[in-house]
Structure formats: structure tokens, C-alpha cells
Scaffold this active site. Structure first.
Site, PDB file in Angstrom:
ATOM      1  N   ASP A   7       0.888  -1.165   0.000  1.00  0.00           N
ATOM      2  CA  ASP A   7       0.000   0.000   0.000  1.00  0.00           C
ATOM      3  C   ASP A   7       0.927   1.216   0.000  1.00  0.00           C
ATOM      4  O   ASP A   7       1.460   1.592   1.037  1.00  0.00           O
ATOM      5  CB  ASP A   7      -0.888  -0.024   1.243  1.00  0.00           C
ATOM      6  CG  ASP A   7      -1.838   1.161   1.319  1.00  0.00           C
ATOM      7  OD1 ASP A   7      -2.164   1.734   0.255  1.00  0.00           O
ATOM      8  OD2 ASP A   7      -2.248   1.522   2.430  1.00  0.00           O
ATOM      9  N   GLU A  67      -1.089  -1.523  -4.740  1.00  0.00           N
ATOM     10  CA  GLU A  67      -2.322  -0.761  -4.966  1.00  0.00           C
ATOM     11  C   GLU A  67      -2.003   0.419  -5.860  1.00  0.00           C
ATOM     12  O   GLU A  67      -1.043   1.150  -5.609  1.00  0.00           O
ATOM     13  CB  GLU A  67      -2.903  -0.289  -3.640  1.00  0.00           C
ATOM     14  CG  GLU A  67      -4.272   0.348  -3.813  1.00  0.00           C
ATOM     15  CD  GLU A  67      -4.929   0.641  -2.476  1.00  0.00           C
ATOM     16  OE1 GLU A  67      -5.647  -0.243  -1.977  1.00  0.00           O
ATOM     17  OE2 GLU A  67      -4.714   1.739  -1.954  1.00  0.00           O
ATOM     18  N   ASP A 140      -2.245   0.711   7.328  1.00  0.00           N
ATOM     19  CA  ASP A 140      -1.533   0.533   6.051  1.00  0.00           C
ATOM     20  C   ASP A 140      -1.039  -0.907   5.893  1.00  0.00           C
ATOM     21  O   ASP A 140      -0.994  -1.432   4.785  1.00  0.00           O
ATOM     22  CB  ASP A 140      -0.345   1.502   5.970  1.00  0.00           C
ATOM     23  CG  ASP A 140      -0.764   2.937   6.171  1.00  0.00           C
ATOM     24  OD1 ASP A 140      -1.102   3.604   5.180  1.00  0.00           O
ATOM     25  OD2 ASP A 140      -0.774   3.386   7.335  1.00  0.00           O
TER      26      ASP A 140
END
Length: 173
Positions: A7, A67, A140
Site C-alpha cells: 500500500d 495498490e 496501512d
């Protein structure tokens, strides 16, 4: 198979490593890489690159899932996350590891069945699917584990497509 999920962010980059053996999923590691907001951007990007190279060397993932940067109202934030993503993609490419990118809605869909699921719902299902008592902190890290689940779920489809492509090539010969 080991998958490193990421992420991305310039201040905080979440990471999560999962192991997939048959139908058994297991969280191997999860955490966050942090850079100092007081440091110049080039130094922060270099630090992030070195940290990700260290993770790649430590866990030897078969695949990396990241992502994709989403459109953000704050142009500075979007630019910083985009730069961080580029560094992360570069590290995986230099290591020769296949990279798969997923939009935030694709990650939510893969984990919960809904592309607009709430963040806490995604984190709860990540914990459940990986047999964890609770979602990892910081958020996260839990998000990175969610990203890591995506290529695992799509692996069967990718293998079927590859077999079909090999089969059609053989028919054309």
C-alpha cells in the site's frame, strides 16, 4: 507461493507478505515503512527504495501486488504517492519479480465481494481470511495484506488463461 502486497505512500508504505500453500493462506509479515516528512523527497524515495529492496531480499516473494494510485483531490499527495509507487515498481522490476497492480475498488471487491466496502470491513475480513485475531496495525499494513490477497485469488484464472493460450498456439501450428 509468497506474495508481497504494498500500500504505497511517501510518509507511510504498508507492506504485507502472505504465504499460499494450496488453499491455506497465512500472514508471514506485515508492517509499515516510514520516511521522515522533514527530509527532501529524493532522500525519502531513496530510503523507500532501499527498504523495499531489503524486504524483497528477506522474503523472496514470487509476486508483488501494489495498490494503484487513486485520484486524490490533493495534487501534492497524489504526486508524492505516485513517486513512491514508481520507486516500489522499480525495485520489484530490478529484482525480476512479476508485479500486479490493483485499484482500491478491485482490492475491496476481491476481499469483501463489494468494490465500495468500508475500510474497517476490509480489514476485518483480511484478519479472518488470514486467521489473525485482529487486523494488523497500522491500517496501512492491513491494507497491504488485502492487496496481497488479490493475485492469490486471481492465480487460478491466470493459469487457466495461460493454458488456453498455449493450447490455441498448439492448434495453430
Amino acid at each position: 507461493m509468497f506474495v508481497l502486497g504494498i500500500d504505497p505512500g511517501l510518509s507511510i508504505t504498508g507492506y504485507g507478505v502472505i504465504s499460499c500453500e494450496g488453499d491455506r493462506l497465512r500472514a508471514v509479515a506485515a508492517g509499515a515503512l516510514r520516511t521522515s516528512p522533514d527530509a527532501p523527497h529524493p532522500a525519502r524515495l531513496a530510503e523507500l527504495f532501499a527498504d523495499v529492496e531489503r524486504l524483497l531480499g528477506e522474503f523472496h516473494p514470487d509476486e508483488v501486488a501494489i495498490e494503484q494510485v487513486f485520484v486524490n483531490r490533493n495534487l501534492q499527495t497524489a504526486t508524492a504517492v505516485g513517486r513512491a509507487s514508481g520507486v516500489l515498481l522499480l525495485a520489484a522490476a530490478r529484482a525480476g519479480i512479476p508485479v500486479f497492480e490493483y485499484t482500491p475498488s478491485a482490492v475491496k471487491l476481491a476481499v469483501t465481494g463489494s468494490g465500495d466496502a468500508a475500510k474497517d470491513r476490509v480489514q476485518a475480513l483480511v484478519a479472518r481470511r488470514l486467521g489473525l485475531a485482529a487486523a494488523p496495525e497500522p491500517a496501512d499494513a492491513a491494507d497491504a495484506l488485502a492487496v496481497a490477497l488479490c493475485p492469490v485469488q486471481s492465480a487460478r484464472l491466470r493459469r487457466a488463461v495461460a493454458r488456453a493460450a498455449r493450447g490455441s498456439a498448439a492448434c495453430e501450428a
